[in-house]
Design a protein around this motif. Structure first.
Motif, PDB file in Angstrom:
ATOM      1  N   LYS A 208     -15.674 -19.453  30.500  1.00  0.00           N
ATOM      2  CA  LYS A 208     -16.221 -19.579  29.140  1.00  0.00           C
ATOM      3  C   LYS A 208     -16.029 -18.272  28.366  1.00  0.00           C
ATOM      4  O   LYS A 208     -15.629 -18.281  27.192  1.00  0.00           O
ATOM      5  N   LYS A 209     -16.306 -17.162  29.039  1.00  0.00           N
ATOM      6  CA  LYS A 209     -16.135 -15.861  28.387  1.00  0.00           C
ATOM      7  C   LYS A 209     -14.687 -15.642  27.987  1.00  0.00           C
ATOM      8  O   LYS A 209     -14.399 -15.163  26.876  1.00  0.00           O
TER       9      LYS A 209
ATOM     10  N   ALA B  66     -13.648 -18.103  25.108  1.00  0.00           N
ATOM     11  CA  ALA B  66     -14.237 -17.678  23.839  1.00  0.00           C
ATOM     12  C   ALA B  66     -13.465 -16.494  23.260  1.00  0.00           C
ATOM     13  O   ALA B  66     -13.244 -16.411  22.042  1.00  0.00           O
TER      14      ALA B  66
ATOM     15  N   ASP C 199     -18.917 -18.537  21.408  1.00  0.00           N
ATOM     16  CA  ASP C 199     -19.598 -18.705  22.685  1.00  0.00           C
ATOM     17  C   ASP C 199     -20.177 -20.106  22.857  1.00  0.00           C
ATOM     18  O   ASP C 199     -20.457 -20.527  23.982  1.00  0.00           O
TER      19      ASP C 199
ATOM     20  N   GLY D   3     -18.446 -13.047  19.765  1.00  0.00           N
ATOM     21  CA  GLY D   3     -19.577 -13.944  19.968  1.00  0.00           C
ATOM     22  C   GLY D   3     -19.548 -15.219  19.153  1.00  0.00           C
ATOM     23  O   GLY D   3     -20.380 -16.107  19.357  1.00  0.00           O
TER      24      GLY D   3
END
Length: 640
Positions: free
Chosen positions: A357-358, A361, A273, A270
């Motif tokens: 994006k996931k 990241a 992100d 996380g």
């Protein structure tokens, strides 16, 4: 008296300089602690020479460690800064093998075999200095140290030769390293190992070796851990004889493929992100607080342009009649050379769909985990020096081998990574049969984050490709010193180590010349190029008032090149990342290290003067430009 294992375990566990990092299994801690404490502390002999611990990271960006502005947890390197000194203006070459050739030889890479990284496949093939390995006209800092009474060890990446018991293209045991455990090539296909001796990828003390399934701590084999264990074992083997040692920890982390074991693989879940631009701005804000960049510096104009599709190559690119723009373009004169290659796709974070994006990241989470794991292992080395009573008598150096790596995987591999995101970063040989393989390189935009605040990345002669984090710790030093902001170069490392060790440089004339009439010197039975770097030990001790490099300093790789002299730096980069007209860019590098304001149009006379100095540099280093420069605006594609 040798410390008891229980005492050593307690001491190691309580050391914040080592274990302010992810917790690992108790068994792993115990093995590390016992190995670190099994040797009776040996006080330095009166008047003895200092030990050397030289640590190199692979493709680590300028801002990736905490002390240089990064958010990645690097407590051990940060602690080294608090008792040492950073060099904010330290430069390597643009790629790893080239940097290493200058580190060990102390002179320009074109002279000692790495005119390009590996032998060229163009019209320069077979030219002197383009052998693609450290040639026999090179000095070796390891050989000089060993001949002067040092134990010499290396564990990690070599990338300067691959043949055992050969007259040329040699492995490190033939270059003065008493003990060596090395990856011979430029990159591993798997940081978790599994190579066999028949693969000829790893050597130990002059023989090809197979990699075991586990390391000395019983954990799955992971190269960063093993390199640390090897060096500790080497140091312990001879520590009682009173001779100093020079240990080179040439780690392959965080070079692709991005892989790291738990708990580091999950440490940054996380954390990225928010995306490229937000993380880069956070790093820049911290660098402003640390004094790396002016408080009013902003990012616009610095990053690569947004591009949803690649800009096209010129019509004749890749054809026999192409006329490629290159650095031979004389400033102020018309050129008929017009051809260059395609550009890159570079999306901003906002342009990425949610699934991308996931994935992106996750790439950076694993990269950050590799950096923290590297820091953990550096902490083990430093703690071991303290445990055996040698820390206060050791000169410690840490830096990266070049700027951040911007290459990325193919579209097909990217799709496979997205389908198998849960297995990213782990040992792919453990996947069930038929499972798609994942493979990670984190790409241009994250590399720009790593390069903060500089322009472009590995492979380019801009500051982003050649400026690296550099930390040193002098023997006996206990408090931080003010940063050294003066320009220094990797060629300066060898003479610095020699001065620290009290060893004279080879200067006896050989009576013969090398390329372009450069006089050689004699070392034992070889005629070699002399060291051309300058020791920066005086700067570390606060003794030098004059510039370390009053002379012009140049570099060339892939046809991309620069020359700096005084406050000025000229840079040549092929289009489309360089100017479309192929002109040399000019920067006041003392006022504008981020290379934001091209002053070539305002100061054509300065460009002309530095261009002539660049021509002299190319002649004096035996460098030859390729007709087709660079990688056509792209970094190398990943292996299939």
């Amino acid at each position: 008296m040798t410390a008891s294992p229980s005492h050593c375990l307690s001491k190691t566990l309580s050391s914040p300089s080592v274990f302010n990092a992810p917790k690992i299994g108790l068994a792993g801690i115990a093995v590390a602690a016992l190995s670190a404490c099994a040797v009776t502390p040996q006080p330095p002999l009166a008047g003895s020479k200092p030990n050397i611990l030289y640590i190199i990271a692979d493709d680590l960006g300028y801002s990736d460690i905490g002390a240089f502005g990064g958010e990645i947890s690097t407590p051990n390197l940060d602690a080294l800064v608090r008792s040492g000194r950073i060099l904010t203006n330290y430069h390597t070459s643009t790629v790893c093998a080239v940097t290493r050739s200058m580190l060990y030889s102390g002179t320009d890479h074109h002279l000692v075999g790495e005119g390009t990284m590996g032998p060229p496949n163009d019209e320069r093939k077979g030219l002197p200095g383009y052998e693609g390995y450290l040639n026999n006209q090179a000095l070796s800092i390891a050989e000089l140290l060993r001949d002067a009474g040092y134990h010499t060890y290396i564990a990690g990446k070599w990338h300067l030769g691959s043949k055992i018991n050969a007259k040329e293209d040699k492995t490190p045991d033939q270059w003065g390293f008493e003990h060596s455990f090395t990856l011979l090539g430029g990159a591993t296909g798997n940081h978790f190992g599994h190579d066999r001796a028949s693969d000829k990828t790893y050597t130990e003390n002059g023989r090809f070796v197979s990699l075991p399934a586990t390391d000395n701590a019983g954990r799955p084999w992971y190269d960063t851990h093993v390199y640390t264990q090897k060096l500790i074992a080497n140091i312990d083997e001879h520590i009682k004889d009173g001779k100093p040692f020079a240990a080179f920890a040439t780690y392959t982390s965080p070079h692709w493929p991005l892989q790291v074991p738990e708990p580091w693989a999950s440490q940054y879940k996380g954390a990225y992100d928010a995306g490229y631009e937000v993380i880069r701005q956070r790093r820049l804000d911290k660098q402003k607080q640390l004094g790396f960049v002016p408080a009013d510096y902003t990012l616009p104009g610095q990053l690569l342009p947004n591009a949803a599709s690649a800009s096209p190559a010129t019509a004749n690119f890749g054809r026999p009649n192409a006329r490629y723009i290159n650095a031979d373009t004389v400033p102020g004169q018309h050129t008929d050379n017009v051809d260059y290659g395609p550009g890159n796709i570079n999306l901003t974070w906002a342009q990425l769909p949610p699934a991308q994006k996931k994935l992106q990241a996750r790439y950076m989470e694993i990269y950050a985990g590799m950096v923290s794991n590297l820091d953990y292992n550096i902490g083990l080395l430093i703690q071991h020096l303290k445990d055996i009573g040698q820390y206060d008598n050791t000169f410690i150096v840490f830096h990266s081998d070049n700027g951040a790596e911007g290459s990325r995987v193919s579209a097909e591999q990217e799709a496979a990574n997205a389908r198998n995101i849960a297995s990213l970063g782990r040992d792919q040989t453990l996947n069930p049969p038929g499972t798609e393989k994942t493979y990670i390189r984190y790409g241009w935009r994250w590399a720009e984050v790593s390069a903060t605040p500089f322009r472009l990345v590995k492979g380019f002669t801009t500051e982003g490709g050649t400026s690296v984090p550099m930390v040193v710790h002098l023997p006996g030093q206990s408090a931080a010193q003010t940063p050294v902001r003066e320009f220094a170069h990797v060629r300066d490392a060898a003479p610095t180590l020699l001065e620290m060790a009290g060893i004279a440089q080879p200067l006896a004339p050989a009576g013969v010349s090398g390329v372009n009439g450069i006089p050689l010197v004699k070392y034992k039975d070889r005629n070699v190029y002399p060291i051309t770097g300058h020791s920066f030990l005086g700067e570390l001790r606060g003794r030098h008032a004059a510039p370390l490099h009053p002379e012009p300093v140049g570099e060339e790789q892939y046809g991309r090149t620069y020359l700096r002299s005084g406050p000025w730096k000229i840079v040549w980069t092929e289009p489309p990342l360089g100017p479309s007209d192929g002109h040399w860019q000019l920067y006041n590098i003392e006022q504008d290290r981020t290379e934001t304001r091209d002053l070539a149009a305002q100061h054509p006379e300065v460009v002309a003067t530095l261009y002539r100095q660049w021509q002299s540099y190319m002649h004096d280093s035996g460098a030859v430009l390729a007709k087709k420069p660079g990688n056509t605006g792209r970094l190398p594609a990943p292996p299939r």
